[in-house]
Design a protein around this motif. Structure first.
Motif, PDB file in Angstrom:
ATOM      1  N   ASN A   1      48.974  23.637  45.627  1.00 14.04           N
ATOM      2  CA  ASN A   1      49.811  23.197  44.503  1.00 14.04           C
ATOM      3  C   ASN A   1      51.251  23.644  44.687  1.00 14.04           C
ATOM      4  OD1 ASN A   1      47.659  21.995  43.093  1.00 14.04           O
ATOM      5  ND2 ASN A   1      47.003  24.008  42.372  1.00 14.04           N
ATOM      6  N   GLY A   2      51.618  23.891  45.920  1.00 15.20           N
ATOM      7  CA  GLY A   2      52.950  24.401  46.224  1.00 15.20           C
ATOM      8  C   GLY A   2      53.999  23.311  46.289  1.00 15.20           C
ATOM      9  N   GLY A   3      55.179  23.732  46.643  1.00 15.78           N
ATOM     10  CA  GLY A   3      56.307  22.829  46.764  1.00 15.78           C
ATOM     11  C   GLY A   3      57.556  23.477  46.214  1.00 15.78           C
ATOM     12  N   PHE A   4      58.576  22.690  46.055  1.00 15.47           N
ATOM     13  CA  PHE A   4      59.855  23.191  45.548  1.00 15.47           C
ATOM     14  C   PHE A   4      59.993  22.861  44.072  1.00 15.47           C
ATOM     15  CE2 PHE A   4      60.459  22.790  50.076  1.00 15.47           C
ATOM     16  CZ  PHE A   4      61.143  23.952  50.389  1.00 15.47           C
ATOM     17  N   TYR A   5      60.670  23.761  43.369  1.00 12.48           N
ATOM     18  CA  TYR A   5      60.922  23.557  41.945  1.00 12.48           C
ATOM     19  C   TYR A   5      62.146  24.363  41.550  1.00 12.48           C
ATOM     20  CZ  TYR A   5      58.683  28.123  41.323  1.00 12.48           C
ATOM     21  OH  TYR A   5      58.364  29.456  41.398  1.00 12.48           O
ATOM     22  N   MET A   6      62.656  24.097  40.351  1.00 16.01           N
ATOM     23  CA  MET A   6      63.818  24.816  39.849  1.00 16.01           C
ATOM     24  C   MET A   6      63.497  25.426  38.491  1.00 16.01           C
ATOM     25  SD  MET A   6      66.965  22.405  41.063  1.00 16.01           S
ATOM     26  CE  MET A   6      68.197  23.666  41.374  1.00 16.01           C
ATOM     27  N   ASP A   7      63.993  26.632  38.290  1.00 13.56           N
ATOM     28  CA  ASP A   7      63.831  27.287  36.997  1.00 13.56           C
ATOM     29  C   ASP A   7      65.127  27.145  36.197  1.00 13.56           C
ATOM     30  OD1 ASP A   7      65.611  29.166  38.084  1.00 13.56           O
ATOM     31  OD2 ASP A   7      64.054  30.659  38.442  1.00 13.56           O
ATOM     32  N   GLU A   8      65.148  27.709  35.002  1.00 18.95           N
ATOM     33  CA  GLU A   8      66.313  27.584  34.119  1.00 18.95           C
ATOM     34  C   GLU A   8      67.591  28.089  34.778  1.00 18.95           C
ATOM     35  OE1 GLU A   8      66.669  26.073  31.113  1.00 18.95           O
ATOM     36  OE2 GLU A   8      64.635  25.372  31.455  1.00 18.95           O
ATOM     37  N   LYS A   9      67.492  29.195  35.494  1.00 20.53           N
ATOM     38  CA  LYS A   9      68.667  29.758  36.171  1.00 20.53           C
ATOM     39  C   LYS A   9      69.204  28.771  37.199  1.00 20.53           C
ATOM     40  CE  LYS A   9      70.124  33.539  39.137  1.00 20.53           C
ATOM     41  NZ  LYS A   9      69.783  33.551  40.544  1.00 20.53           N
ATOM     42  N   ASN A  10      68.306  28.168  37.988  1.00 18.22           N
ATOM     43  CA  ASN A  10      68.727  27.192  38.993  1.00 18.22           C
ATOM     44  C   ASN A  10      69.394  25.977  38.344  1.00 18.22           C
ATOM     45  OD1 ASN A  10      65.634  27.880  40.576  1.00 18.22           O
ATOM     46  ND2 ASN A  10      67.596  28.613  41.320  1.00 18.22           N
ATOM     47  N   LEU A  11      68.861  25.542  37.224  1.00 14.57           N
ATOM     48  CA  LEU A  11      69.405  24.372  36.543  1.00 14.57           C
ATOM     49  C   LEU A  11      70.823  24.617  36.032  1.00 14.57           C
ATOM     50  CD1 LEU A  11      66.250  23.225  34.569  1.00 14.57           C
ATOM     51  CD2 LEU A  11      67.243  22.147  36.606  1.00 14.57           C
ATOM     52  N   GLY A  12      71.171  25.874  35.822  1.00 10.41           N
ATOM     53  CA  GLY A  12      72.514  26.237  35.361  1.00 10.41           C
ATOM     54  C   GLY A  12      73.511  26.465  36.479  1.00 10.41           C
ATOM     55  N   THR A  13      73.072  26.296  37.719  1.00  9.84           N
ATOM     56  CA  THR A  13      73.955  26.499  38.865  1.00  9.84           C
ATOM     57  C   THR A  13      75.019  25.412  38.884  1.00  9.84           C
ATOM     58  OG1 THR A  13      72.138  27.417  40.159  1.00  9.84           O
ATOM     59  CG2 THR A  13      74.047  26.632  41.396  1.00  9.84           C
ATOM     60  N   ASN A  14      76.262  25.832  39.142  1.00 10.16           N
ATOM     61  CA  ASN A  14      77.298  24.803  39.247  1.00 10.16           C
ATOM     62  C   ASN A  14      77.344  24.257  40.677  1.00 10.16           C
ATOM     63  OD1 ASN A  14      79.591  25.998  40.823  1.00 10.16           O
ATOM     64  ND2 ASN A  14      79.657  27.451  39.115  1.00 10.16           N
ATOM     65  N   ILE A  15      77.765  23.034  40.784  1.00 11.80           N
ATOM     66  CA  ILE A  15      77.760  22.315  42.062  1.00 11.80           C
ATOM     67  C   ILE A  15      78.712  22.969  43.063  1.00 11.80           C
ATOM     68  CG2 ILE A  15      78.159  20.075  43.165  1.00 11.80           C
ATOM     69  CD1 ILE A  15      75.648  20.256  41.295  1.00 11.80           C
ATOM     70  N   ALA A  16      79.802  23.538  42.582  1.00 14.02           N
ATOM     71  CA  ALA A  16      80.766  24.187  43.482  1.00 14.02           C
ATOM     72  C   ALA A  16      80.118  25.336  44.253  1.00 14.02           C
ATOM     73  CB  ALA A  16      81.975  24.692  42.696  1.00 14.02           C
ATOM     74  N   ASP A  17      79.233  26.086  43.603  1.00 12.80           N
ATOM     75  CA  ASP A  17      78.561  27.201  44.296  1.00 12.80           C
ATOM     76  C   ASP A  17      77.684  26.691  45.439  1.00 12.80           C
ATOM     77  OD1 ASP A  17      79.732  29.083  42.665  1.00 12.80           O
ATOM     78  OD2 ASP A  17      77.977  29.331  41.373  1.00 12.80           O
ATOM     79  N   ILE A  18      77.033  25.564  45.225  1.00  8.06           N
ATOM     80  CA  ILE A  18      76.181  24.976  46.261  1.00  8.06           C
ATOM     81  C   ILE A  18      77.054  24.487  47.419  1.00  8.06           C
ATOM     82  CG2 ILE A  18      74.519  23.152  46.791  1.00  8.06           C
ATOM     83  CD1 ILE A  18      73.825  23.261  43.684  1.00  8.06           C
ATOM     84  N   VAL A  19      78.132  23.803  47.091  1.00  8.34           N
ATOM     85  CA  VAL A  19      79.046  23.296  48.120  1.00  8.34           C
ATOM     86  C   VAL A  19      79.621  24.452  48.931  1.00  8.34           C
ATOM     87  CG1 VAL A  19      81.243  22.096  48.516  1.00  8.34           C
ATOM     88  CG2 VAL A  19      79.600  21.180  46.857  1.00  8.34           C
ATOM     89  N   ARG A  20      80.060  25.503  48.247  1.00  6.23           N
ATOM     90  CA  ARG A  20      80.618  26.670  48.958  1.00  6.23           C
ATOM     91  C   ARG A  20      79.590  27.315  49.882  1.00  6.23           C
ATOM     92  NH1 ARG A  20      83.209  27.851  43.840  1.00  6.23           N
ATOM     93  NH2 ARG A  20      85.438  27.480  44.067  1.00  6.23           N
TER      94      ARG A  20
END
Length: 143
Positions: free
Chosen positions: A62-81
């Protein structure tokens, strides 16, 4: 504008976030197919992003990738950086190493305001916002 790695990462994270609403986990094959990316490449990208805390993963049937509340609040600039570094927000529009306020390239003054606007837009854009727009069918990840 973004590297191919960054494009795939952003599409994958938004897709995973959308699929995580009902505590669902999504596998590499599904992610790859849904965002039109090479399976091996997206697996490597997500492994790195998981290690850095941008996405969660679980092993097993039952594995795989998922996002929690903290991940959902991540801004796109942090990912790009994290993936492409800070060049998008501070680099020369013509790619010159010596471009600066003192020694500007021909695009420097106009490009400076574009970089600033882009930085502000990406810093104020959260993953959840993109999921909400997808759910409302205001935006699309795949035609």
């Amino acid at each position: 504008m973004f590297s191919k790695t960054c494009e795939y990462a952003l599409r994958a994270l938004i897709y995973i976030a959308q699929q995580s609403k009902n505590d669902s986990r999504v596998g590499i094959k599904d992610i790859s197919k849904s965002i039109n990316s090479p399976e091996h490449f997206i697996a490597k990208i997500l492994q790195d992003l998981s290690r850095k805390g941008f996405v969660q993963s679980a092993k097993g049937p039952n594995g795989g990738f998922y996002m929690d509340e903290k991940n959902l609040g991540t801004n796109i600039a942090d990912i790009v950086r994290e993936i492409d570094g800070d060049k998008l927000f501070s680099g020369c529009g013509l790619g010159l190493d010596q471009c600066s306020e003192i020694h500007p390239c021909p695009l420097h003054n106009q490009f400076k305001s574009i970089r600033q606007d882009l930085r502000i837009m990406l810093e104020t854009s959260k993953v959840q916002m993109f999921v909400d727009n997808l759910d409302l069918k205001l935006t699309y990840l795949k035609a």
